[in-house]
Each structure stands twice: as structure tokens, then as C-alpha cells.
Scaffold this motif. Structure first.
Motif, PDB file in Angstrom:
ATOM      1  N   ASN A 285     -16.078   1.106   0.947  1.00  0.00           N
ATOM      2  CA  ASN A 285     -15.764   2.016  -0.176  1.00  0.00           C
ATOM      3  C   ASN A 285     -15.327   1.320  -1.456  1.00  0.00           C
ATOM      4  OD1 ASN A 285     -16.201   4.506   1.234  1.00  0.00           O
ATOM      5  ND2 ASN A 285     -14.237   4.202   2.283  1.00  0.00           N
ATOM      6  N   ILE A 286     -15.663   0.083  -1.674  1.00  0.00           N
ATOM      7  CA  ILE A 286     -15.120  -0.606  -2.841  1.00  0.00           C
ATOM      8  C   ILE A 286     -15.682  -0.032  -4.144  1.00  0.00           C
ATOM      9  CG2 ILE A 286     -14.801  -2.857  -3.969  1.00  0.00           C
ATOM     10  CD1 ILE A 286     -13.171  -2.394  -1.417  1.00  0.00           C
ATOM     11  N   SER A 287     -16.920   0.445  -4.129  1.00  0.00           N
ATOM     12  CA  SER A 287     -17.447   1.043  -5.356  1.00  0.00           C
ATOM     13  C   SER A 287     -16.665   2.300  -5.736  1.00  0.00           C
ATOM     14  CB  SER A 287     -18.936   1.381  -5.199  1.00  0.00           C
ATOM     15  OG  SER A 287     -19.121   2.369  -4.196  1.00  0.00           O
ATOM     16  N   PHE A 288     -16.044   2.932  -4.779  1.00  0.00           N
ATOM     17  CA  PHE A 288     -15.192   4.094  -5.029  1.00  0.00           C
ATOM     18  C   PHE A 288     -13.773   3.623  -5.387  1.00  0.00           C
ATOM     19  CE2 PHE A 288     -12.451   7.626  -4.051  1.00  0.00           C
ATOM     20  CZ  PHE A 288     -13.206   8.776  -4.210  1.00  0.00           C
ATOM     21  N   ASN A 289     -13.234   2.762  -4.523  1.00  0.00           N
ATOM     22  CA  ASN A 289     -11.823   2.375  -4.661  1.00  0.00           C
ATOM     23  C   ASN A 289     -11.545   1.641  -5.967  1.00  0.00           C
ATOM     24  OD1 ASN A 289     -11.398   3.456  -2.127  1.00  0.00           O
ATOM     25  ND2 ASN A 289     -11.521   1.485  -1.065  1.00  0.00           N
ATOM     26  N   THR A 290     -12.514   0.879  -6.440  1.00  0.00           N
ATOM     27  CA  THR A 290     -12.265   0.072  -7.636  1.00  0.00           C
ATOM     28  C   THR A 290     -12.114   0.944  -8.893  1.00  0.00           C
ATOM     29  OG1 THR A 290     -12.990  -1.914  -8.814  1.00  0.00           O
ATOM     30  CG2 THR A 290     -14.684  -0.321  -8.275  1.00  0.00           C
ATOM     31  N   GLN A 291     -12.414   2.205  -8.759  1.00  0.00           N
ATOM     32  CA  GLN A 291     -12.318   3.099  -9.915  1.00  0.00           C
ATOM     33  C   GLN A 291     -11.042   3.940  -9.906  1.00  0.00           C
ATOM     34  OE1 GLN A 291     -16.105   4.886 -11.234  1.00  0.00           O
ATOM     35  NE2 GLN A 291     -17.009   4.055  -9.376  1.00  0.00           N
ATOM     36  N   ILE A 292     -10.186   3.701  -8.938  1.00  0.00           N
ATOM     37  CA  ILE A 292      -8.941   4.470  -8.831  1.00  0.00           C
ATOM     38  C   ILE A 292      -7.764   3.522  -9.044  1.00  0.00           C
ATOM     39  CG2 ILE A 292      -7.614   6.105  -7.462  1.00  0.00           C
ATOM     40  CD1 ILE A 292     -10.501   6.994  -7.848  1.00  0.00           C
ATOM     41  N   PRO A 293      -7.048   3.676 -10.145  1.00  0.00           N
ATOM     42  CA  PRO A 293      -5.926   2.770 -10.417  1.00  0.00           C
ATOM     43  C   PRO A 293      -4.660   3.230  -9.705  1.00  0.00           C
ATOM     44  CG  PRO A 293      -6.108   4.324 -12.201  1.00  0.00           C
ATOM     45  CD  PRO A 293      -7.197   4.686 -11.214  1.00  0.00           C
ATOM     46  N   TRP A 294      -3.592   2.503  -9.915  1.00  0.00           N
ATOM     47  CA  TRP A 294      -2.288   2.980  -9.469  1.00  0.00           C
ATOM     48  C   TRP A 294      -1.925   4.236 -10.269  1.00  0.00           C
ATOM     49  CZ3 TRP A 294       0.474  -2.398 -10.116  1.00  0.00           C
ATOM     50  CH2 TRP A 294       0.049  -3.246  -9.091  1.00  0.00           C
ATOM     51  N   THR A 295      -1.121   5.070  -9.680  1.00  0.00           N
ATOM     52  CA  THR A 295      -0.662   6.246 -10.424  1.00  0.00           C
ATOM     53  C   THR A 295       0.345   5.818 -11.490  1.00  0.00           C
ATOM     54  OG1 THR A 295       1.093   6.666  -8.823  1.00  0.00           O
ATOM     55  CG2 THR A 295      -1.004   7.779  -8.443  1.00  0.00           C
ATOM     56  N   LYS A 296       0.498   6.668 -12.497  1.00  0.00           N
ATOM     57  CA  LYS A 296       1.337   6.292 -13.645  1.00  0.00           C
ATOM     58  C   LYS A 296       2.782   6.013 -13.243  1.00  0.00           C
ATOM     59  CE  LYS A 296      -1.207   8.811 -17.201  1.00  0.00           C
ATOM     60  NZ  LYS A 296      -1.823  10.090 -16.944  1.00  0.00           N
ATOM     61  N   ASP A 297       3.244   6.710 -12.218  1.00  0.00           N
ATOM     62  CA  ASP A 297       4.649   6.576 -11.831  1.00  0.00           C
ATOM     63  C   ASP A 297       4.891   5.368 -10.916  1.00  0.00           C
ATOM     64  OD1 ASP A 297       3.248   7.470  -9.648  1.00  0.00           O
ATOM     65  OD2 ASP A 297       4.719   8.977  -9.057  1.00  0.00           O
ATOM     66  N   PHE A 298       3.853   4.603 -10.658  1.00  0.00           N
ATOM     67  CA  PHE A 298       3.994   3.540  -9.663  1.00  0.00           C
ATOM     68  C   PHE A 298       4.076   2.158 -10.297  1.00  0.00           C
ATOM     69  CE2 PHE A 298       1.973   0.324  -6.910  1.00  0.00           C
ATOM     70  CZ  PHE A 298       2.861   0.356  -5.850  1.00  0.00           C
ATOM     71  N   GLU A 299       5.021   1.418  -9.806  1.00  0.00           N
ATOM     72  CA  GLU A 299       5.098   0.003 -10.147  1.00  0.00           C
ATOM     73  C   GLU A 299       5.248  -0.742  -8.824  1.00  0.00           C
ATOM     74  OE1 GLU A 299       7.773  -3.032 -12.901  1.00  0.00           O
ATOM     75  OE2 GLU A 299       8.309  -0.919 -12.736  1.00  0.00           O
ATOM     76  N   PHE A 300       4.484  -1.797  -8.652  1.00  0.00           N
ATOM     77  CA  PHE A 300       4.520  -2.498  -7.377  1.00  0.00           C
ATOM     78  C   PHE A 300       5.836  -3.270  -7.265  1.00  0.00           C
ATOM     79  CE2 PHE A 300       3.595  -5.109  -3.854  1.00  0.00           C
ATOM     80  CZ  PHE A 300       2.486  -4.587  -3.198  1.00  0.00           C
ATOM     81  N   LYS A 301       6.716  -2.836  -6.381  1.00  0.00           N
ATOM     82  CA  LYS A 301       8.010  -3.493  -6.182  1.00  0.00           C
ATOM     83  C   LYS A 301       8.123  -3.976  -4.746  1.00  0.00           C
ATOM     84  CE  LYS A 301      10.232  -3.587 -10.028  1.00  0.00           C
ATOM     85  NZ  LYS A 301      10.518  -4.904 -10.612  1.00  0.00           N
ATOM     86  N   ASN A 302       8.485  -5.224  -4.617  1.00  0.00           N
ATOM     87  CA  ASN A 302       8.644  -5.804  -3.295  1.00  0.00           C
ATOM     88  C   ASN A 302      10.049  -5.504  -2.757  1.00  0.00           C
ATOM     89  OD1 ASN A 302       7.875  -7.296  -1.079  1.00  0.00           O
ATOM     90  ND2 ASN A 302       7.368  -9.130  -2.251  1.00  0.00           N
ATOM     91  N   ASN A 303      10.210  -5.606  -1.461  1.00  0.00           N
ATOM     92  CA  ASN A 303      11.534  -5.407  -0.846  1.00  0.00           C
ATOM     93  C   ASN A 303      12.268  -6.741  -0.750  1.00  0.00           C
ATOM     94  OD1 ASN A 303      11.413  -2.590  -0.303  1.00  0.00           O
ATOM     95  ND2 ASN A 303      10.025  -3.022   1.394  1.00  0.00           N
ATOM     96  N   HIS A 304      12.705  -7.244  -1.901  1.00  0.00           N
ATOM     97  CA  HIS A 304      13.410  -8.518  -1.878  1.00  0.00           C
ATOM     98  C   HIS A 304      14.781  -8.350  -1.218  1.00  0.00           C
ATOM     99  CE1 HIS A 304      10.354 -10.216  -4.406  1.00  0.00           C
ATOM    100  NE2 HIS A 304      10.537  -9.275  -5.318  1.00  0.00           N
ATOM    101  N   ASN A 305      15.136  -9.356  -0.461  1.00  0.00           N
ATOM    102  CA  ASN A 305      16.447  -9.351   0.217  1.00  0.00           C
ATOM    103  C   ASN A 305      17.407 -10.352  -0.404  1.00  0.00           C
ATOM    104  OD1 ASN A 305      15.784  -7.584   2.701  1.00  0.00           O
ATOM    105  ND2 ASN A 305      14.106  -9.058   2.609  1.00  0.00           N
ATOM    106  N   VAL A 306      16.866 -11.219  -1.251  1.00  0.00           N
ATOM    107  CA  VAL A 306      17.695 -12.201  -1.960  1.00  0.00           C
ATOM    108  C   VAL A 306      17.195 -12.315  -3.395  1.00  0.00           C
ATOM    109  CG1 VAL A 306      18.305 -13.581   0.066  1.00  0.00           C
ATOM    110  CG2 VAL A 306      16.204 -14.083  -1.191  1.00  0.00           C
ATOM    111  N   GLU A 307      18.092 -12.725  -4.275  1.00  0.00           N
ATOM    112  CA  GLU A 307      17.691 -12.986  -5.648  1.00  0.00           C
ATOM    113  C   GLU A 307      17.037 -14.363  -5.721  1.00  0.00           C
ATOM    114  OE1 GLU A 307      17.832 -10.819  -8.120  1.00  0.00           O
ATOM    115  OE2 GLU A 307      18.562  -9.407  -6.600  1.00  0.00           O
ATOM    116  N   PRO A 308      16.176 -14.571  -6.729  1.00  0.00           N
ATOM    117  CA  PRO A 308      15.479 -15.867  -6.794  1.00  0.00           C
ATOM    118  C   PRO A 308      16.420 -17.066  -6.849  1.00  0.00           C
ATOM    119  CG  PRO A 308      14.486 -14.296  -8.306  1.00  0.00           C
ATOM    120  CD  PRO A 308      15.705 -13.642  -7.763  1.00  0.00           C
ATOM    121  N   ASP A 309      17.554 -16.909  -7.531  1.00  0.00           N
ATOM    122  CA  ASP A 309      18.465 -18.053  -7.663  1.00  0.00           C
ATOM    123  C   ASP A 309      19.633 -18.001  -6.675  1.00  0.00           C
ATOM    124  OD1 ASP A 309      19.618 -15.868  -8.738  1.00  0.00           O
ATOM    125  OD2 ASP A 309      20.241 -16.798 -10.627  1.00  0.00           O
TER     126      ASP A 309
END
Lengths: 557, 188
Positions: A285-309
Motif C-alpha cells: 500500500n505504499i502508493s496509498f500510504n505515501t499520500q497520507i501525512p501525520w495529522t495536524k495535532d501530532f508530533e512524533f515524541k519518543n518516550n525518553h527516560n533520561v535527559e540527553p545530558d
């Protein structure tokens, strides 16, 4: 109509470029609105993927998908539960819930052609006697806007008004694949994309799983399954000819042929041209999936358990961490036990940003606090670092860093099968390659190396490079796996001991949890970012790089 | 000979035999069985694992042994195969020697774990025949290198031949591992 790739609408104001390096993004239009009602067609595939079973119908439908979706996301397939990629059904539900899609179900090839046949200009006939002619037909389909059919399906195609545009019957009989692809290259190579080429490998002989073909047609790509095996001299020469002609850092999508060469041979070759491998041939389904972006309310956030420093201090115990690789879509995400113990998941930037952004959002939004994402594999796509020419290494890593920034990833995973694999040879990195990674990624909190067990270890400025000490195979009996881990813990007697485990793709998490919970109180399972910070605090592992005397298996190169 | 076969006839006539002739008959009979002198030569040949009866072989699919027995010299070629890849390690052992020093390029016993042949990459092996030559016994000392250090390890290994010579069972105990390893081979 070919859609022009656009940057994420909500990120378009941000600069995602360093010099000439730019992120490869999806094809959604800039004014895409997830709330706007959308309709698309849906079909469910069965399980009969042999050439003498339902492949003619599936191939025709997948080619139709590639053509129809050039006019927008119009046709989506739900693949069977046995398909290597497991989330076509949950992703369809995600599209319904978050993108306001309504799917009208189609049940037969005739219904599909009646509904969407107008997106094709005609048909190309492949030769039932020559399997490779179907792969060539997919190339023709993208160039001529044709569906692929065999002679039995001509009446069906003509019943919806389609005309013959090309006929491959008889063209290739008695020829080997090198001869067939030589003719195909002479006919079509100059017209096909140099941004993407499709390796329609995987199963050989009677079976074919051409899930990726829709995207190749959508992009006007050349299709092949040429060998990277040095024993196949003629095929390898053509293979190299194709790779030499591709644009820098462009995509080789699909997979090598199980009947011709090995994954190690194939990816070593693509990496040696600085090209980006994106698997698999079954990717749906990549020809389909590549045309659907993230929704406006979404930002990719990881579940960090520690700060970088942040600095952590390891106690005198065994710290164990688990990573699931082989891309999440073919992994254990939908299997029992996720969330029960800390788990790290390798996420591929190309998939998350370009090819199937909604799947990345689906994963991120369904993640539990115990699910942590890391970058891989080796670079912006699946590559091996040792064969990458240095002039390609730096732009590739810059590109990968852009991906990691958007995906909130702080750990970089490296794998190299160019001189061996988890069975023989080695998967280690010489010091100069390790030096490159430390230079290219000043902001990561750690590097991971290996696939099976490996022995490249380092620690520089609080950033460890840790290799897998254990590979948990899909079929390894629990008692044997437990004995393996107990043996490692016995052999690594100092405390703290940092034990990193690679869990092979579809192994379910309940099984893994059952094993590690039997290891006793001395062992603590920790999230990967915590593990790396602890490993930085007390270096009980020895610095080691690939050494001249280490075993090497050169994939017959 | 009776209609029930030679064994029935033999047992039926035992009571009538003089002690000397009984003993002679027994010696002649046992002399026909594959025991003692030629037993250890039965180890020679090509063997392939029976995965059903063996401790899991993964990550390999198949292990083959090619064994030569020439007097006191036993040469074991062990080939591990998976897909298109394979590796062969050769162990040449003199059973008359108190200690054999066998170079090892690659520790094959467990490729899932991060442990590699270390030290001087030599296995120190004591070998002898036991069970009237039915079993080759090896006691090996070597060093494994891991992410932290190098650790001395010892193994106790038996290569046992079945009575009919068709099956070879390799038993191994390793000082670092809690479970024994049993690989069963059939003659190729």
C-alpha cells in the motif's frame, strides 16, 4: 498524473536542509486536511500467492492500485494475517478514525476494474510461461499506465474498455534472467525513474509477493530481481549497471531474490554505491500510504527516560536491555505482551517520513511508556557502513540526522553484514568506521552495533557504543535461551554487566518477558536510554574494534 | 538347527556341551561382533545431525562430522551449515598424547552469545577411548573472550557409537553452561 512530493504542511516553515541535503517527504498535498471526508476503495487479499493460484489477479489489482493512486489515495488493500507486514488492517482503521476515510469494499477483480479501470490507459500482457515477464510487465505498467494481465484476463480487461498497450508473450521464452533483463533495460531503462528502482525479489519460482509493485508503478520505476551473487556473472554486471546509473542517495526498494543471492550480498552491493535499501518486496500500500501525512495535532515524541545530558550511576548488578529490529511492521508490535517490559524498537526514517507516515503515527500513538524508539539501520535506510564510500557516508548521515531530529530519536543502530552475518564471519566495525560515527553524531546518547552477537565496544565523552551480546531467535526454546543468558552472565563476571539483547522480528514479548523474568534478582531490565547512560557510568566492557585477525566471510565477493 | 533358528538351537544344546567346546564357541561367536579392536574405527565416516533428537542446532540448520581414525590419530572435521554459509573447523587429536594443543579459528558451540575463542586460540585436549572403544572421550580446556574479559572454560565431551554403528551421539558438558548439549548424528 505524478504527484510532486511536498514537505509536511505543519513542518513546512521549518528548515529541513543542511546544504543540499533535504529530507525525503511524503506525497501529500500542502493543503491536505485530515478532517475532510475522503472515500477510497478497499479490497481484502487472500493467501494464494503462487503463480498458478491467485497471483494473476493480485498482480493485476496491485498494478491497478499503483495507477489509481496516482490520482490520490483511492485504493487500499488489507493483506492476510500471514503477510509479512502485519498492520494493514489496523492502519485502515486508523485512516477511518483519524483521516475521515470511508472505504467502499470491492470483492472481485471485475468490480475493481469497473470502479477504477479508467485510471489505466490499457493493459500489458505477461507470459504465463515466463515468470520474469511479470516483473518486466510491472515496469511497462508504470511507463504506459497499463494494468498487468496474462492472456486469460484479456477478456476481463477489454470488457471494461481497456486496450492492449504491450504484449510480452513469446518475447522471453528460452531466455535466462540476464538475457531478459538486458532486453528490458534496452527497452525501458532510459525512461524509468533514477530516484527509485524496485527489486521484486523475495520468494522465487512458483511464489511471488509483489506488495511493493504499486509504488514502483506509481513512481515509474524499473523492476528487476537481478542477482548480486558473483557466481551470476551476467546478472551481477547488469545489476551494477543499474546501481551506477541511479542518483546519489536514491532508493533501492523491495528485496533480493531468495533464489539467487543473499541479503548480505545485495545490501553490500547497494551500500557500495551509497544507495538506500528499503525493504521489502512485500511492503504493501505504499502508493496509498505515501499520500497520507501525520495529522495536524501530532508530533512524533519518543518516550525518553533520561535527559540527553543526564548522568546515571550503575550499581553492581546485571543490566539487561532489549531491542526489537527488522522494522516494526514485520515485528511484534501487534503481538501479546507489549508494554510488559521495557523494549526498544528500531524505526526506519524513510518509512516514517516518506513512505508510510501514518504507520509511524500509529506506532507512536499506540506506544506504551515501556516502548522506546531508536534510529536505524546504519544510516537513513538499511545499509552497511563498511562498504559505503566515504564521499557518500557524510551526506547519508546528515540526512539521517535530519530524520532523527524529526522523529525525536537519540540512539543510532548500526549493522554490517558485508563480512559475515550472525552465523559466520564478523559483524564488527573497524576503528575508522567507529570514528566516523562518533564524528557524524555528536548529539546521540549511544550507538548500537550488530545483529547477532558482535564485539565492537567503545565509550567516548559519555557516549557508549555497545554491541549485542545476545541474539534471541524466533525458535530458540525458552530453556535454551535461559541457559544462554545464564552462561553470558557467568562469563561476564564483573558487575555491572551490560547485557544487550537483539530480539528477532516476530518473537512475541510475553515469551521474552517469561525468559528474562527467570534470571533472578541480580538482573534488572531497563529501558535502552537508561541502559546506555548506565553503561557510560562504569565501563566494565573493553574497548574493541574489528581486528585484522577476526573471521571474515565475504559473501563470495 | 531347529526350526526356531540358530539361537534356539544353541541354547538347547548348551547343556550337552563340554566346558572347553562351550568356551570356544563363545569366543568364536563374540569374535563376529563389532567390538573391542575395531570398535573405535566405527567412529570413522561421515555423520549428519538428526535435528529431531538433538539439542537445538540454531543458528545452524545442519552439522556434519567427517571423522578419520588412523591408529591413535583421530581427525574430526566439524562443518556447520545454514543457508548458503558454512564453516568447517578441524580437530586433529592423538589419543596416545597426554595433551593435544589444537588451534581453533572460531568457537562454534554457541553463536547466539557474545563469546569467542580467546587466549592463544588453542584448545588443550586430552583424549582417550573408553567403553571398550565404543566411546571417544575428550576433556578440553580453552579460553573464551567476552565483552568484559577472557575466561577459562572446560568441556567434557563424549562421542558414543551405537552398537550397530549407525548412530553417533555427542554429549557435551561445558563449565560455563547449566544445560548439557546432546547432538545425535546418523551415518551419511
Amino acid at each position: 498524473m505524478k504527484l510532486v512530493p511536498n514537505a509536511f504542511f505543519f513542518l513546512s516553515s521549518l528548515c529541513f536542509a543542511i546544504g543540499e541535503i533535504q529530507l525525503d517527504m511524503h506525497d501529500a498535498p500542502a493543503d491536505y486536511d485530515e478532517n475532510e471526508p475522503k472515500s477510497a476503495y478497499l479490497m481484502e487479499f487472500g493467501t494464494q500467492w503462487y503463480m498458478d493460484e491467485d497471483i494473476p489477479d493480485y498482480a493485476m489489482l496491485i498494478s491497478l492500485q499503483g495507477l489509481a493512486n496516482q490520482s490520490g489515495p483511492l485504493l487500499y488493500f488489507v493483506y492476510p494475517d500471514s503477510w509479512p507486514w502485519k498492520i494493514t488492517r489496523p492502519l485502515k482503521e486508523f485512516y477511518e478514525e483519524r483521516h475521515n476515510f470511508t472505504f467502499d469494499k470491492l470483492f472481485t477483480p471485475r468490480e475493481a476494474l469497473q470502479a477504477l479501470g479508467s485510471h489505466a490507459k490499457g493493459y500489458v500482457v505477461w507470459d504465463k510461461e515466463v515468470r520474469t515477464s511479470l516483473i518486466v510487465a510491472f515496469t511497462v505498467a508504470g511507463l504506459e499506465d497499463a494494468i498487468v494481465i496474462n492472456e486469460d484476463q484479456i477478456p476481463l480487461a477489454e470488457s471494461v474498455g481497456l486496450e492492449m498497450l504491450a504484449d510480452l508473450r513469446g518475447d522471453f521464452r528460452g531466455m535466462n534472467d540476464a538475457e531478459i533483463y538486458k532486453i528490458a533495460m534496452d527497452r525501458y531503462w532510459d525512461q524509468t525513474s533514477k530516484d527509485i528502482v524496485i527489486w521484486l525479489g523475495g520468494y522465487h519460482n512458483r511464489r511471488m509477493e509483489p506488495g511493493i509493485a504499486d509504488y514502483g508503478i506509481y513512481r515509474g520505476a524499473f523492476f528487476t530481481d537481478l542477482s548480486a551473487n558473483p557466481k551470476d556473472v551476467e546478472e551481477l554486471a547488469l545489476h551494477k549497471e543499474i546501481l551506477e546509473d541511479m542518483k546519489p542517495q536514491s532508493f533501492v526498494m523491495g528485496w533480493h531474490s531468495y533464489g539467487k543471492d543473499t541479503e548480505g550480498q545485495h545490501v553490500t552491493l547497494t551500500s557500495s554505491y551509497g544507495l538506500r535499501m528499503e525493504g521489502l518486496n512485500s511492503l504493501p500500500n505504499i502508493s496509498f500510504n505515501t499520500q497520507i501525512p501525520w495529522t495536524k495535532d501530532f508530533e512524533f515524541k519518543n518516550n525518553h527516560n533520561v535527559e540527553p545530558d543526564e548522568e546515571l550511576v550503575a550499581e553492581e548488578k546485571v543490566y539487561l536491555s532489549l531491542i526489537q529490529t527488522d522494522s516494526m511492521g514485520i515485528g511484534a508490535w501487534t503481538k501479546p505482551g507489549r508494554g510488559r517490559i521495557p523494549y526498544a524498537w528500531q524505526i526506519l526514517g524513510g518509512h516514517a517520513l516518506k513512505f508510510q507516515p501514518a504507520s509511524a503515527q500509529y506506532y507512536a500513538e499506540s506506544a506504551t511508556p515501556n516502548d522506546y524508539f531508536i534510529a536505524g539501520l546504519t544510516g537513513p535506510s538499511y545499509m552497511y557502513p563498511k562498504p559505503i564510500p566515504e564521499e557518500h557516508f557524510w551526506p547519508l548521515m546528515e540526512l539521517n540526522k535530519l530524520q532523527m531530529d524529526v522523529l525525536d530519536l537519540r540512539v543510532m543502530e548500526i549493522m554490517d553484514y558485508s563480512e559475515g552475518n550472525r552465523h559466520v564471519g564478523n559483524t564488527d566495525l573497524p576503528k575508522e568506521v567507529v570514528d566516523r560515527y562518533y564524528k557524524a553524531y555528536p548529539d546521540v546518547i549511544g550507538f548500537i552495533n550488530g545483529y547477532g552477537a558482535a564485539r565492537t565496544f567503545d565509550l567516548r565523552n559519555g557516549v557508549p557504543m555497545i554491541s549485542y551480546d545476545y541474539y534471541l531467535g524466533i525458535h530458540r526454546p525458552e530453556d535454551q535461551a535461559l541457559a544462554d543468558l545464564e552462561e553470558l552472565i557467568a562469563l561476564n563476571a564483573k558487575r555491572p554487566y551490560f547485557l544487550l539483547i537483539h530480539v528477532r522480528e516476530s518473537t512475541n514479548i510475553d515469551r521474552v518477558a517469561n525468559i528474562v523474568e527467570r534470571l533472578g534478582d541480580e538482573v534488572e531490565v531497563v529501558p535502552l536510554d537508561v541502559f546506555l547512560k548506565l553503561a557510560a557510568s562504569n565501563k566494565t566492557y573493553r574497548t574493541r574494534y574489528q581486528e585484522p585477525g577476526d573471521p571474515v566471510d565475504l559473501n563470495d565477493f | 538347527m531347529t526350526p526356531d533358528g540358530c539361537w534356539s538351537g544353541f541354547v538347547a544344546n548348551i547343556d550337552n556341551m563340554k566346558p572347553f567346546y562351550f568356551s570356544l564357541s563363545l569366543v568364536l561367536l563374540l569374535g563376529g561382533l563389532p567390538l573391542t579392536v575395531s570398535a573405535n574405527e566405527q567412529l570413522a565416516g561421515s555423520w549428519v545431525t538428526d535435528a529431531e533428537l538433538s539439542t537445538p542446532l540454531d543458528p545452524f540448520r545442519r552439522v556434519e562430522l567427517d571423522i578419520q581414525v588412523e591408529g591413535k590419530i583421530v581427525t574430526i572435521e566439524e562443518t556447520f551449515t545454514t543457508g548458503r554459509r558454512n564453516h568447517t573447523e578441524t580437530y586433529r587429536i592423538d589419543t596416545s598424547k597426554e595433551l593435544n594443543r589444537v588451534p581453533v579459528s572460531w568457537w562454534s558451540a554457541n553463536r547466539h552469545i557474545g563469546a569467542y575463542i580467546g587466549g592463544d586460540q588453542v584448545m588443550k585436549i586430552q583424549a582417550d577411548w573408553i567403553d571398550e572403544g565404543q566411546t571417544l572421550r575428550l576433556k578440553s580446556d580453552f579460553v573464551l573472550e567476552t565483552s568484559q574479559s577472557e575466561t577459562p572454560v572446560r568441556t567434557y565431551t563424549e562421542y558414543r557409537i551405537s552398537r550397530d554403528g549407525s548412530r553417533l551421539t555427542k554429549l557435551e558438558l561445558r563449565s560455563s553452561r547449566n544445560l548439557p548439549i546432546v547432538h545425535v548424528f546418523n551415518r551419511k
